[in-house]
Scaffold this active site. Structure first.
Site, PDB file in Angstrom:
ATOM      1  N   VAL A 182       0.833  -1.210   0.000  1.00 47.96           N
ATOM      2  CA  VAL A 182       0.000   0.000   0.000  1.00 47.96           C
ATOM      3  C   VAL A 182       0.869   1.262   0.000  1.00 47.96           C
ATOM      4  CG1 VAL A 182      -1.698   1.324   1.330  1.00 47.96           C
ATOM      5  CG2 VAL A 182      -1.939  -1.162   1.119  1.00 47.96           C
TER       6      VAL A 182
ATOM      7  N   ASP B 213     -14.016   2.689  -0.507  1.00 47.06           N
ATOM      8  CA  ASP B 213     -15.314   2.023  -0.662  1.00 47.06           C
ATOM      9  C   ASP B 213     -16.282   2.903  -1.463  1.00 47.06           C
ATOM     10  OD1 ASP B 213     -14.961   0.011   2.035  1.00 47.06           O
ATOM     11  OD2 ASP B 213     -13.979   1.952   2.049  1.00 47.06           O
TER      12      ASP B 213
ATOM     13  N   THR C  97      -4.726  -5.820  -1.507  1.00 47.27           N
ATOM     14  CA  THR C  97      -5.300  -4.772  -2.372  1.00 47.27           C
ATOM     15  C   THR C  97      -4.427  -3.527  -2.221  1.00 47.27           C
ATOM     16  OG1 THR C  97      -6.721  -3.686  -0.737  1.00 47.27           O
ATOM     17  CG2 THR C  97      -7.623  -5.629  -1.813  1.00 47.27           C
TER      18      THR C  97
ATOM     19  N   HIS D 263     -14.875   1.494   7.793  1.00 47.74           N
ATOM     20  CA  HIS D 263     -14.270   0.874   6.605  1.00 47.74           C
ATOM     21  C   HIS D 263     -14.152  -0.609   6.960  1.00 47.74           C
ATOM     22  CE1 HIS D 263     -11.644  -0.172   3.328  1.00 47.74           C
ATOM     23  NE2 HIS D 263     -10.648  -0.467   4.140  1.00 47.74           N
TER      24      HIS D 263
ATOM     25  N   GLY E  47       2.207  -1.965   8.860  1.00 50.32           N
ATOM     26  CA  GLY E  47       1.530  -2.928   9.737  1.00 50.32           C
ATOM     27  C   GLY E  47       1.054  -4.151   8.997  1.00 50.32           C
TER      28      GLY E  47
ATOM     29  N   ARG F  13     -10.761  -7.034   8.881  1.00 47.12           N
ATOM     30  CA  ARG F  13      -9.854  -5.931   9.228  1.00 47.12           C
ATOM     31  C   ARG F  13      -9.690  -5.851  10.733  1.00 47.12           C
ATOM     32  NH1 ARG F  13     -13.199  -4.288   4.944  1.00 47.12           N
ATOM     33  NH2 ARG F  13     -12.058  -3.684   3.064  1.00 47.12           N
TER      34      ARG F  13
HETATM   35  P1  NAD Z   1       2.570  -5.050   3.639  1.00 49.02           P
HETATM   36  O1  NAD Z   1       2.826  -6.210   4.550  1.00 49.02           O
HETATM   37  O2  NAD Z   1       2.885  -5.165   2.197  1.00 49.02           O
HETATM   38  O3  NAD Z   1       3.401  -3.784   4.181  1.00 49.02           O
HETATM   39  C1  NAD Z   1       3.446  -3.421   5.521  1.00 49.02           C
HETATM   40  C2  NAD Z   1       4.770  -2.702   5.736  1.00 49.02           C
HETATM   41  O4  NAD Z   1       4.782  -2.207   7.075  1.00 49.02           O
HETATM   42  C3  NAD Z   1       5.991  -3.638   5.580  1.00 49.02           C
HETATM   43  O5  NAD Z   1       6.879  -3.098   4.606  1.00 49.02           O
HETATM   44  C4  NAD Z   1       6.615  -3.646   6.962  1.00 49.02           C
HETATM   45  O6  NAD Z   1       8.036  -3.750   6.969  1.00 49.02           O
HETATM   46  C5  NAD Z   1       6.138  -2.289   7.529  1.00 49.02           C
HETATM   47  N1  NAD Z   1       6.189  -2.238   8.984  1.00 49.02           N
HETATM   48  C6  NAD Z   1       5.757  -3.168   9.867  1.00 49.02           C
HETATM   49  N2  NAD Z   1       6.003  -2.755  11.123  1.00 49.02           N
HETATM   50  C7  NAD Z   1       6.575  -1.524  11.034  1.00 49.02           C
HETATM   51  C8  NAD Z   1       7.055  -0.590  11.996  1.00 49.02           C
HETATM   52  N3  NAD Z   1       6.984  -0.830  13.313  1.00 49.02           N
HETATM   53  N4  NAD Z   1       7.584   0.546  11.540  1.00 49.02           N
HETATM   54  C9  NAD Z   1       7.687   0.822  10.216  1.00 49.02           C
HETATM   55  N5  NAD Z   1       7.254  -0.047   9.257  1.00 49.02           N
HETATM   56  C10 NAD Z   1       6.709  -1.192   9.674  1.00 49.02           C
HETATM   57  O7  NAD Z   1       1.052  -4.655   3.880  1.00 49.02           O
HETATM   58  P2  NAD Z   1       0.141  -3.773   2.873  1.00 49.02           P
HETATM   59  O8  NAD Z   1      -0.545  -4.663   1.931  1.00 49.02           O
HETATM   60  O9  NAD Z   1       0.946  -2.616   2.403  1.00 49.02           O
HETATM   61  O10 NAD Z   1      -0.989  -3.260   3.895  1.00 49.02           O
HETATM   62  C11 NAD Z   1      -0.662  -2.293   4.882  1.00 49.02           C
HETATM   63  C12 NAD Z   1      -1.910  -1.943   5.677  1.00 49.02           C
HETATM   64  O11 NAD Z   1      -2.827  -1.233   4.829  1.00 49.02           O
HETATM   65  C13 NAD Z   1      -2.680  -3.166   6.208  1.00 49.02           C
HETATM   66  O12 NAD Z   1      -3.120  -2.920   7.529  1.00 49.02           O
HETATM   67  C14 NAD Z   1      -3.861  -3.259   5.258  1.00 49.02           C
HETATM   68  O13 NAD Z   1      -4.960  -3.916   5.852  1.00 49.02           O
HETATM   69  C15 NAD Z   1      -4.118  -1.790   5.016  1.00 49.02           C
HETATM   70  N6  NAD Z   1      -4.975  -1.468   3.878  1.00 49.02           N
HETATM   71  C16 NAD Z   1      -5.852  -0.461   4.070  1.00 49.02           C
HETATM   72  C17 NAD Z   1      -6.722  -0.116   3.059  1.00 49.02           C
HETATM   73  C18 NAD Z   1      -7.713   1.007   3.304  1.00 49.02           C
HETATM   74  O14 NAD Z   1      -8.568   1.305   2.454  1.00 49.02           O
HETATM   75  N7  NAD Z   1      -7.664   1.651   4.454  1.00 49.02           N
HETATM   76  C19 NAD Z   1      -6.691  -0.796   1.834  1.00 49.02           C
HETATM   77  C20 NAD Z   1      -5.747  -1.805   1.661  1.00 49.02           C
HETATM   78  C21 NAD Z   1      -4.899  -2.138   2.705  1.00 49.02           C
END
Ligand code: NAD
Length: 320
Positions: free
Chosen positions: A14, A149, A233, A176, A79, A88
């Site tokens: 993301v 959404d 996503t 969400h 995260g 979620r």
């Molecule tokens: P991902 O696993 O690809 O990336 C997460 C990143 O966070 C990793 O690079 C990891 O090293 C980093 N990270 C973990 N702990 C950390 C810390 N303490 N300090 C700094 N970096 C840290 O995950 P993703 O697919 O990119 O998803 C990230 C988040 O976005 C998830 O919670 C997912 O559910 C959320 N998301 C939200 C929406 C939305 O509409 N709000 C849509 C899609 C995904």
């Protein structure tokens, strides 16, 4: 004029896709990418810099929290993400610990007028946590909420009635997540409610009105289907982050369903969730009290209670 600088915390699917989308759209003058996995952030920054000869100039680099000191917008995407079958809300315990780590380093380095945008899930509960821990004014702490959404809903309605998604005005409000509400009573096309629009369509040319609950289900469950197919996503949410960043950095006063503190409207108090808001340089500058129908308002209150309860349970478990 303040610098159009964005810090993106989290260089995963993301965060890096959001940074790339901002780069492609020339949204910011400067973008810094921060991740606990420093190699990933460095690698992505190099990869994107290697395309700079094809783009208008942007300063793009990997860094650390000290680099947030002059950022107008800080986007939190770090995260754990959902695995197939996870909701979620299932991510809450893990991501509260990640946010504890991030906020302890970020907050001492924040510019005085910075806007914080949480994207990590569960986004409403984490937005509330950031608001509480930071002590910042509520207007400057928002979540991407249901901006994604809402885009999915516009696309779904547009597909049924055969017009450009940009010409549909519609909102997904509330969490969400699983209790989100598609506010069809407030959906319009060219100033007409959906029933008025469909009454003008040739008979049987569109089935939007008969399909509203199916459309809502498709939008609500969209992420589950994509995660099942490809594990994550990120393209559409990156576009949503880019849209919010454009609104903040250019003081656009755009109406977006970002998540933020609600304190009164619809009988909801002290909980972060999505409603249409005016977004500009100050963050969430105004909440728009749209008159939803009774059933939608009831579902919105149910959504608020779900978020409130998750926040309470997580806080109790963490001894906060
Ligand atoms: P991902 O696993 O690809 O990336 C997460 C990143 O966070 C990793 O690079 C990891 O090293 C980093 N990270 C973990 N702990 C950390 C810390 N303490 N300090 C700094 N970096 C840290 O995950 P993703 O697919 O990119 O998803 C990230 C988040 O976005 C998830 O919670 C997912 O559910 C959320 N998301 C939200 C929406 C939305 O509409 N709000 C849509 C899609 C995904």
């Amino acid at each position: 004029m303040r610098k159009k600088k964005v810090a993106v915390v989290g260089a995963g699917f993301v965060g890096s896709t959001a940074a790339y989308t901002m780069l492609m759209n020339n949204t910011a003058d400067e973008i810094v990418l921060i991740d606990i996995n420093r190699g990933k952030a460095e690698g992505d920054a190099l990869d994107m810099n290697h395309g700079m000869s094809f783009l208008p100039p942007v300063k793009f680099y990997s860094g650390w929290y000290g680099d947030c000191a002059d950022a107008a917008l800080v986007v939190l995407t770090a995260g754990a993400a959902q695995k197939p079958g996870e909701s979620r809300m299932d991510l809450l315990g893990r991501n509260l610990r990640v946010f504890d780590d991030i906020l302890s380093q970020l907050l001492p380095n924040l510019a005085p007028d910075a806007v914080l945008l949480t994207v990590t899930n569960p986004v409403d509960v984490l937005t509330q946590y950031v608001l509480e821990r930071s002590g910042l004014p509520a207007s400057r702490v928002m979540g991407s909420g249901t901006v994604l959404d809402t885009s999915r809903l516009k696309w779904a309605i547009a597909g049924h009635i055969g017009i450009d998604p940009r010409d549909v005005k519609a909102f997904v409000i509330g969490e969400h997540g699983d209790t989100e509400v598609a506010a069809f009573s407030a959906a319009t096309v060219s100033g007409m409610r959906l029933d008025q629009y469909c009454a003008q369509c040739p008979e049987d040319s569109c089935d939007a009105l008969r399909e509203l609950s199916k459309l809502h289900g498709e939008v609500r469950d969209a992420a589950y289907g994509i995660i099942e197919k490809k594990g994550a996503t990120y393209y559409a949410v990156a576009l949503a982050v880019n849209r919010i960043a454009q609104a903040v950095l250019n003081d656009q006063k755009a109406i977006l369903t970002v998540s933020g503190l609600v304190d009164g409207p619809y009988g909801i108090r002290g909980v972060c969730l999505s409603l249409p808001r005016v977004v500009g340089a100050g963050g969430m500058e105004r909440l728009l009290e749209v008159p939803y129908d009774e059933e939608e308002a009831r579902q919105l209150r149910h959504s608020a209670e779900t978020i409130r309860e998750a926040y309470r349970v997580a806080g109790a478990a963490a001894g906060k």
